[in-house]
Each structure stands twice: as C-alpha cells, then as structure tokens.
Enzyme design. Structure first.
Site, mmCIF file in Angstrom:
data_model
loop_
_atom_site.group_PDB
_atom_site.id
_atom_site.type_symbol
_atom_site.label_atom_id
_atom_site.label_comp_id
_atom_site.label_asym_id
_atom_site.label_seq_id
_atom_site.Cartn_x
_atom_site.Cartn_y
_atom_site.Cartn_z
ATOM 1 N N PRO A 15 0.853 -1.197 0.000
ATOM 2 C CA PRO A 15 0.000 0.000 0.000
ATOM 3 C C PRO A 15 0.885 1.241 0.000
ATOM 4 C CG PRO A 15 0.025 -1.017 2.173
ATOM 5 C CD PRO A 15 0.778 -1.930 1.266
ATOM 6 N N GLN A 68 -6.270 -1.498 3.170
ATOM 7 C CA GLN A 68 -5.504 -1.129 4.350
ATOM 8 C C GLN A 68 -6.192 0.020 5.071
ATOM 9 O OE1 GLN A 68 -1.600 1.059 4.669
ATOM 10 N NE2 GLN A 68 -0.923 -0.917 5.487
ATOM 11 N N CYS A 98 3.234 3.129 9.227
ATOM 12 C CA CYS A 98 3.457 4.420 8.586
ATOM 13 C C CYS A 98 3.955 5.449 9.600
ATOM 14 C CB CYS A 98 2.170 4.925 7.942
ATOM 15 S SG CYS A 98 2.367 6.512 7.093
ATOM 16 N N GLY A 211 12.886 -2.645 0.895
ATOM 17 C CA GLY A 211 14.122 -2.692 0.134
ATOM 18 C C GLY A 211 14.206 -3.733 -0.967
ATOM 19 N N ARG A 233 8.172 0.356 -3.829
ATOM 20 C CA ARG A 233 8.530 1.323 -4.865
ATOM 21 C C ARG A 233 8.985 0.687 -6.169
ATOM 22 N NH1 ARG A 233 12.628 4.500 -1.299
ATOM 23 N NH2 ARG A 233 12.518 2.531 -0.172
#
Length: 334
Positions: A15, A68, A98, A211, A233
């Site tokens: 998310p 989420q 977060c 990562g 990402r």
C-alpha cells in the site's frame, strides 16, 4: 471467483499513499494475475465519521485485493472494516508501520508499535465484525525500542487476538528526526530478524517488506521459508520487472506477461474511465514506468508526461507510442 488472499500474499504490492489507487491497481493486475494488491491507506475516521465510502471504490478485476485501514480506535476500526468487507475486499489490513506526521497526529500507524495491547484490541474488534481475514502490517520497532525484544511481544499479542498473517517492514521507524521518505531508506534493514520471527512463530503467515528491488531478490526469502514478500517502490517504478514474470516464477502458473500487451489492454479501461469523468493523467501517471529499462522507455515517459495536457488527449496518446513488430507490438523510440 475471487482468489484466496493468503495464497496471493506470496507476492504482494505494498500500500503506497498517492500511488496505489484503483487506476494503478488495474494496470498492475493486467501485468500479474496472482499477486495480492493493496489499496492506499484509508483512515477509519474518513469512512465512519466522514462517510467517504467512495474511497472504497474498485474494479472487480483488481481481486485478490486488500484494504488497508489506518486508525487506533477499536470500535471505529471495526465499523470501517465492516464497510470494507461489504464493499467486497478480500482482506482488511491494519497499518502499524506508517511514520508520517499526519498519521502520528492521529495516534496510529507506526506509533502503534508502542501499544501492542491496543493493536490486539483493534484486531479482535475488527475480526468480530467481518468474515474476511484481518491482517497487520508493522515495523520491527520504533525509536529506541530494541526490535528483538519488542517485535516478538508484538507478534504474540496480535496472534493471541486472532491475527494469523502479518507483513513486517524490516526497518525501524524513527518518529522524530526522519521524514517518511528517510524512514524508507535510512534505518538499516534487518531481514534476518524477520526470518527469526518466522522460526519463532511458524504458525504465522509472515511476509517481508522493505528494500526488495527485484524478483531475484524476493525469491531467496521465499525459498528460505518466509510465506510472502511485499514489494513497494520497485513495483511502482518498474512494474513490468516485478510483476510481468511473477505468475510463473512466484506462483508457478501462467506465462510471462508482455508489458506492451498490458498497456494495450489499458486502452478500453482509459476510455471507459474518461467517459465517467476521469482525467487522462490520473491513469497514465501510473504507467510511466511500464517500459523501464527497455528501448523507447524515455520517449514513452516524455510522451505521456507532456501529452496528457493537450486538449482532447485520450487513449490514442497511449496507443500511438506502440508500433507493430510482426505479430507483437513494441514501445516506439523517439
């Protein structure tokens, strides 16, 4: 028929606020049939107090799909979870990772790592209201916490509350002194700790996040015994690299997806969404990385970035960058 979310969690797309909206997810689903997709975080207050149920809108093609939620009030989260289940989501996930200031001001997100009993109460309340699975996404700790002390206790608490699946971002979050972006890069990764948690909690379905930049990096973690890997990402910026080969390599089914074919399959979706009032850039911004690392990628990004502002621009802007190459199509060079 919807796929099983737990099976799909072998590979999931994280998310990501402002990124994994419904247009993004539709494109990702065209690249990969099996992976689990997540919404952006939706706050429980927005759904329950604000009545913003439009935030739950999604396309049936996006499944398997998880919602989420952000929040810290068990009653409110339970109501929000019910809304999510009624909207058809396959999983309801609680954000405990977060680190943004806005999230902290609401006393939820990563700060909940300091309140495992509250998280357990939230999980129990949500599960009491829905039939779909309630899961948790967390960090290994926050601030000065010692991860090898706090993470096992955290997992024990949520497991006792009935949570059977957790995704662990293998970094601490620093609630003061680091920005959300810095919190994604600066705290060191501790993959071994996540593997240790799987050994300590073999009954929990544990996914690793943080990562992971390629499928080649993800697969060894699955081979070592983790139940899933969540990619963030990299899946957004190089979606074909992560998703196009995932069905055969991660799930042992299907074939490698041609990203050009996926882009062409977006054309009727773009036309339909624009007919309902969507603007072209709201959709194509998620497709800029479709050909990352491939010939013509730069021209593709430039065409989509610059062309969306032209009056009357529509699906043909996307299609004209694709040129015939025998029986297939390729991304056109500049």
């Amino acid at each position: 028929m919807k796929n099983n979310a737990q099976k799909a969690a072998r590979l999931s797309v994280a998310p990501m606020m402002d990124w994994t909206d419904r247009h993004c997810r539709f494109f990702h689903r065209l690249l990969c049939h099996e992976a689990l997709l997540y919404t952006e975080m939706v706050t429980a207050p927005a759904l329950v107090r604000g009545g913003a149920l439009h935030l739950l809108d999604h396309n049936a093609e996006e499944h398997p799909l998880a919602l989420q939620l952000g929040g810290a009030d068990p009653v409110e989260l339970a109501q929000a979870a019910r809304h999510g289940a009624e909207a058809g989501y396959d999983e309801i996930n609680l954000n405990c990772g977060c680190p943004s200031d806005r999230v902290q001001s609401g006393a939820f997100g990563a700060i909940l790592m300091k309140s495992p009993d509250l998280v357990a109460d939230c999980v129990a309340a949500m599960q009491a209201k829905v039939a779909v699975e309630v899961t948790v996404k967390c960090r290994i700790g926050v601030d000065d916490q010692e991860p090898r002390e706090v993470l096992p206790r955290f997992l024990e608490k949520i497991r006792a509350a009935g949570c059977q699946r957790v995704t662990i971002h293998a970094r601490k979050a620093w609630l003061q002194g680091l920005s959300p972006k810095e919190n994604r890069d600066i705290p060191p990764l501790d993959y071994e700790l996540v593997h240790e948690m799987k050994q300590a909690f073999p009954d929990l379905h544990i996914s690793l996040n943080g990562g992971i930049a390629s499928l080649l990096e993800a697969l060894p973690h699955l081979e070592r015994g983790l139940d899933g890997v969540m990619v963030g990402r990299a899946a957004y910026h190089q979606p074909a690299d992560i998703l196009a080969e995932a069905d055969p390599l991660v799930f042992g089914t299907g074939e490698v997806t041609d990203p050009v074919a996926a882009v062409r399959d977006m054309l009727p979706y773009i036309e339909a969404e624009m007919s309902k009032g969507a603007r072209l850039h709201q959709i194509t911004r998620h497709m800029l990385g479709a050909f990352a690392g491939r010939p013509g990628a730069r021209a593709w990004r430039r065409q989509l970035s610059e062309g969306v502002s032209r009056k009357g621009a529509g699906p043909e802007l996307v299609e004209q960058r694709l040129i015939p190459d025998g029986s297939k199509f390729s991304c056109a060079e500049a």
